[in-house]
Design an enzyme around this catalytic site. Structure first.
Site, PDB file in Angstrom:
ATOM      1  N   GLU A 197       2.134   1.448  -3.586  1.00  0.00           N
ATOM      2  CA  GLU A 197       1.057   2.027  -4.254  1.00  0.00           C
ATOM      3  C   GLU A 197       0.763   3.602  -4.037  1.00  0.00           C
ATOM      4  OE1 GLU A 197      -2.606   0.201  -3.605  1.00  0.00           O
ATOM      5  OE2 GLU A 197      -3.772   1.325  -5.244  1.00  0.00           O
ATOM      6  N   LYS A 202     -15.462  -9.791   8.161  1.00  0.00           N
ATOM      7  CA  LYS A 202     -14.543 -10.419   7.481  1.00  0.00           C
ATOM      8  C   LYS A 202     -14.997 -11.748   7.250  1.00  0.00           C
ATOM      9  CE  LYS A 202     -10.744  -8.013   8.158  1.00  0.00           C
ATOM     10  NZ  LYS A 202      -9.847  -7.573   6.725  1.00  0.00           N
ATOM     11  N   GLU A 206     -13.957 -13.393  -5.755  1.00  0.00           N
ATOM     12  CA  GLU A 206     -12.555 -13.265  -6.315  1.00  0.00           C
ATOM     13  C   GLU A 206     -11.372 -13.513  -5.618  1.00  0.00           C
ATOM     14  OE1 GLU A 206     -14.865 -11.089  -5.436  1.00  0.00           O
ATOM     15  OE2 GLU A 206     -13.811  -9.322  -4.363  1.00  0.00           O
ATOM     16  N   SER A 237      -7.540   1.649  -2.518  1.00  0.00           N
ATOM     17  CA  SER A 237      -6.157   0.976  -2.821  1.00  0.00           C
ATOM     18  C   SER A 237      -6.540  -0.436  -3.519  1.00  0.00           C
ATOM     19  CB  SER A 237      -5.334   0.880  -1.251  1.00  0.00           C
ATOM     20  OG  SER A 237      -4.564  -0.119  -1.489  1.00  0.00           O
ATOM     21  N   CYS A 255     -10.526  -1.939  14.636  1.00  0.00           N
ATOM     22  CA  CYS A 255     -10.951  -3.017  15.072  1.00  0.00           C
ATOM     23  C   CYS A 255     -11.218  -3.427  16.532  1.00  0.00           C
ATOM     24  CB  CYS A 255     -10.079  -4.067  14.193  1.00  0.00           C
ATOM     25  SG  CYS A 255      -9.589  -3.544  12.551  1.00  0.00           S
ATOM     26  N   GLU A 266     -15.873 -11.353   3.703  1.00  0.00           N
ATOM     27  CA  GLU A 266     -14.806 -10.856   2.636  1.00  0.00           C
ATOM     28  C   GLU A 266     -14.343 -12.402   2.403  1.00  0.00           C
ATOM     29  OE1 GLU A 266     -11.474  -9.163   4.413  1.00  0.00           O
ATOM     30  OE2 GLU A 266     -10.940  -7.929   2.806  1.00  0.00           O
ATOM     31  N   GLU A 282       0.735  -1.062  -0.057  1.00  0.00           N
ATOM     32  CA  GLU A 282       0.083  -0.027  -0.047  1.00  0.00           C
ATOM     33  C   GLU A 282       0.707   1.149  -0.065  1.00  0.00           C
ATOM     34  OE1 GLU A 282      -3.135  -0.738   2.607  1.00  0.00           O
ATOM     35  OE2 GLU A 282      -4.192   1.247   2.048  1.00  0.00           O
ATOM     36  N   CYS A 335      -8.335  -2.048   3.875  1.00  0.00           N
ATOM     37  CA  CYS A 335      -8.182  -3.188   5.018  1.00  0.00           C
ATOM     38  C   CYS A 335      -9.350  -3.575   5.549  1.00  0.00           C
ATOM     39  CB  CYS A 335      -7.140  -2.615   6.183  1.00  0.00           C
ATOM     40  SG  CYS A 335      -5.680  -1.978   5.506  1.00  0.00           S
TER      41      CYS A 335
END
Lengths: 460, 206, 191
Positions: free
Chosen positions: A164, A240, A248, A201, A385, A243, A161, A181
């Site tokens: 990037e 999560k 993908e 990102s 979190c 996710e 990141e 994230c």
């Protein structure tokens, strides 16, 4: 089709409306004193409703569903004794138990940073007690073949990141760049602000980077066929679970992370197996994918990703390290924080949002082209979190802030106590690039660690 | 006893503010756990047994709890002096309770209940012998057949006398619960009544 | 409708003679013996002495009164033309104290010898326990047992008045008549 991840038990809900008020995306509706419902098309699965709900299975009322039945419906262990609340998430622990009993399955587990400052609470320890050693020991005792760490992947996320961000700044790419994230945040941008998707990102979250590596690099190190690897993530987060099931998320050739359980589910499993958590001797996480720095560890608090990124990015940009690693100006509890970092002639402007309900005005600013900052960190949950939907549920509302602050303090004190506190100095990360990935944003890294949000959106 | 006696304080809820969230019940059960007060739900290994009870009806919700009566019928009914006045609360000494249930009948508020006793998540057994053919339903799971009968004792609000503020009052998200100190309440009401008399009485009476 | 006594805030001089008269009227023993007694002096009427106002406050004998409706043991009842407490039934739960908008209900220590509950000393064992005094609710009963209210009779400033249902009815009827006459005065303007 699996059951929805966040639901409200119509039998237990008293219609007090506190979940409706706390929901950052207005996904919960209902009339006062009547059971509320979650609109799954709007829900970003942050689990704050699960945290605040206080409608429990009172012994003073009679319910059509028995406790045994309710535990089964929710995918919970039959030995769970704690009260059951109306707003709840789908439990996945039984599949973990099954995988651990399969002799030919190689089980790998990872733990998010916020888990190690909260799981002790489920065993009577004070808020924010730091227990990475006991956590690792408990996971070994449960029979996981490899106990790796999401913190390692957090360091890796910073490498990718950070690179990037520098790339976007140098090559006039789309700015400001948004962190990716927090899966709830990503889902929110996809669902409600898809015109801003190119700001996100392209990095996968640490959980997914770790999962990909476990079934590629990790499997190779152990000489295991990745088809036999069962990868479990222990997360403070309910989103999560969503996710890891995204279609993908299979760069390794398999579903990268097979299953996500929450901090609470792990604590229930430890109790179920009769492990005395508090008296476990400390054990280390397994190498190499369990090696981490202080920067990776602070991902669990709001401003942590930003701080970790700045520690590395400023150094990468200028070649000189920051004079101090205590970046107090990005830490804090306000909904929106802004800061400007001037280092060796480089000026970086950042914005941090804690709590998704605050993000609206910032996104409007970006949409109007008035955003003058380079990097935006967003965490759906109020303190990041540490206050996630899968964290130990605080019994007394009066103690919520104290609990969150304790967990956050635990993360930062752990960071301070570690000798390596910058992601790019993690020796195992260096080795990973040397032996496997090449360089940040390189071909292999791009294939395994990045995702295309536009394409994901089109696929839905 | 010539000293002016302070009336028992008690907690009462405002039905207009109560949203029926049950936080008061959870908070009550949590602070009355025998070992340390659990911080998180995962530490609640015993069933939630609050000492106040949320009553839900079509008119809305409101919790009901002990009024700490001055001439408390529960205490008067107790044959073993397990319920007494202790400082300014009516207090149940659970170690003395024999489970006779008379107090339950005596209380006009339904604020007192005999509850099953648990320790560390496990039911506590009674000492009495069971008839060989008797089948008792004990344990935490309904329908589970056990070889014993679970201990039950009287349980009611003790106004969290060890804490600065009762847990239900401190944790109510709507501030619907408050502690009433009867003397202060009376003085306030009389003052208000006097003020209203000052405004209207002359015109009204003459 | 129930009768009631009402205070006049402009006439009241705050002398508290009404309180003494009230206490005395409800005692069975002679005045001289009262000083010897251990239980405190109790009055059902209270003189509020505030910076803004001085006036006596007591029960208004509400119709469908909140105190009676709040009582869980039916110890507050309508009796003839007033609201009365049956103190033998009272358990001291204080519901009526909360319900009364005037603060006119008091809980007092009573000399009635029927206390059945005990006070537990901080560290004491069961046999150390001492009997608790009996507490009951008291409020104005319009001196139902002895003719006219003692407070009204004694007030030197004539600040207390017994309002009787018939008198109220007459009074408001008079007001209507007066106002009807006033309307006639300006009727031409209305037309």
């Amino acid at each position: 089709m699996k059951t929805p991840i966040i639901t409200i038990d119509q039998e237990l809900c008293t219609g007090c409306g506190r979940c409706r008020e706390i929901c950052p995306v207005g996904a919960i509706s209902g009339m006062p004193d009547t059971p509320h419902e979650v609109d799954s098309t709007r829900c970003i699965l942050c689990g704050q409703c699960v945290q605040i709900c206080s409608g429990y299975d009172s012994a003073n009322e009679t319910f059509a569903t028995s406790r045994v039945e309710r535990l089964k419906q929710r995918g919970m262990l039959p030995t769970v004794k704690e009260p059951l609340f109306a707003a709840h998430y789908r439990g996945d622990i039984n599949a973990v138990v099954a995988a651990l009993q399969q002799p030919d399955t190689f089980t790998i587990v990872q733990c998010a940073p916020a888990v190690r400052v909260a799981i002790g609470e489920e065993f009577g320890m004070p808020y924010g007690t730091l227990t990475p050693g006991k956590l690792s020991a408990a996971l070994h005792a449960l029979g996981f073949n490899r106990v790796y760490d999401t913190n390692f992947a957090a360091d890796l996320t910073i490498m990718e990141e950070g690179a990037e961000l520098i790339n976007r700044i140098k090559n006039k790419g789309r700015l400001p760049m948004f962190t990716s994230c927090c899966p709830g945040w990503v889902k929110y941008v996809e669902d409600q602000h898809d015109d801003l998707l190119d700001h996100l990102s392209s990095c996968k979250s640490p959980q997914q980077m770790a999962g990909t590596l476990f079934k590629t690099y990790g499997a190779k190190l152990d000489g295991i066929d990745p088809a036999h690897v069962f990868s479990v993530a222990v997360m403070p987060c309910t989103c999560k679970k969503f996710e890891c099931e995204r279609p993908e998320m299979n760069s390794s050739g398999y579903q990268d992370v097979d299953l996500v359980i929450t901090t609470r589910e792990l604590a229930q499993l430890i109790k179920h197996c009769g492990i005395d958590f508090t008296s476990l001797p400390d054990e280390a996480f397994d190498n190499p994918l369990g090696c981490y720095t202080g920067a990776g560890n602070i991902f669990g608090a709001t401003g942590g990703v930003m701080e970790a990124a700045l520690r590395s990015a400023c150094e990468m940009l200028t070649g000189t390290p920051l004079p101090s690693l205590e970046l107090e100006y990005v830490r804090g509890e306000e909904g929106i924080r802004r800061a400007t970092i001037c280092h060796e002639g480089v000026e970086l402007k950042v914005t941090i949002v804690a709590g998704l309900q605050y993000v609206g005005s910032v996104l409007e600013q970006v949409r109007r082209g008035e955003a003058d900052f380079h990097f935006l960190e967003v965490m759906c949950c109020p303190m990041g979190c540490v206050s996630g939907g899968g964290q130990p549920k605080i019994l007394l509302p009066a103690q919520r802030l104290e609990a969150h602050a304790g967990r956050k303090a635990g993360l930062y004190s752990h960071d301070k106590s570690l000798t390596v506190r910058k992601s790019h100095e993690n020796p195992q990360i260096k080795k990973l690039y040397e032996n496997f990935l090449g360089e940040p944003l390189g071909h292999e890294a791009h294939h395994l660690l990045h995702t295309d949000h536009q394409q994901n959106r089109r696929a839905v | 006893m010539n000293m002016p006696y302070r009336l028992n304080r008690f907690v009462i809820a405002d039905p207009g503010k109560c949203i029926g969230c049950r936080v008061c019940e959870i908070a009550c059960a949590a602070v009355h756990e025998k070992e340390q007060t659990p911080l998180t739900v995962g530490n609640m290994q015993n069933p939630v047994q609050p000492r106040l009870y949320l009553v839900r009806s079509v008119q809305g919700s409101v919790p009901i709890q002990c009024r700490h009566c001055e001439d408390a019928p529960c205490a008067a009914a107790c044959p073993v002096l397990a319920i007494t006045q202790k400082e300014d609360v009516i207090f149940v000494d659970e170690s003395l309770c024999v489970g006779c249930k008379t107090c339950m009948l005596a209380c006009p508020f339904g604020a007192l209940k005999l509850v099953p006793v648990f320790e560390n998540g496990l039911p506590v057994e009674q000492n009495l012998p069971l008839h060989p053919e008797s089948q008792h339903q004990g344990g935490s799971t309904a329908g589970e057949k056990e070889e014993y009968k679970q201990l039950h004792v009287a349980s009611k609000c003790d106004r969290c006398s060890g804490l600065a503020e009762p847990a239900c009052v401190a944790n109510c998200p709507q501030q619907a619960l408050k502690v009433i100190q009867p003397e202060r309440h009376l003085t306030m009401r009389m003052h208000e009544a006097a003020l209203s008399l000052a405004a209207v009485a002359r015109k009204y009476a003459s | 409708m129930n009768a009631f006594v009402i205070g006049d805030a402009e006439l009241c001089i705050g002398c508290q003679a009404c309180m003494v008269a009230c206490a005395q009227a409800h005692e069975k023993m002679p005045t001289a013996a009262l000083n010897e007694r251990e239980t405190p002096f109790h009055s059902r009427i209270t003189v509020v002495n505030a910076p803004e106002v001085t006036v006596a406050v007591q029960c208004r004998h509400c119709e469908d009164s909140p105190c009676a409706r709040s009582c869980p043991v039916e110890a507050i009842v309508q009796k003839n033309a007033h609201i009365e407490v049956i103190k033998e039934k009272c358990i001291g739960c204080k519901s009526c104290v909360l319900a009364c908008p005037f603060g006119a209900i008091k809980i007092i220590e009573d000399d009635m010898n029927c206390a059945a509950i005990f006070i537990s000393p901080h560290d004491g064992t069961a046999h150390d326990r001492i009997e608790k005094a009996h507490f009951v609710v008291e409020k104005c009963d319009l001196c139902a047992g002895c003719g006219s209210p003692a407070c009204v009779a004694i007030c030197p400033a004539k600040a207390l008045q017994l309002v009787e249902p018939d008198a109220i009815a007459q009074k408001i009827e008079n007001r209507r008549i007066k106002n009807a006459n006033r309307i006639r005065l300006y009727r031409s303007q209305l037309a």
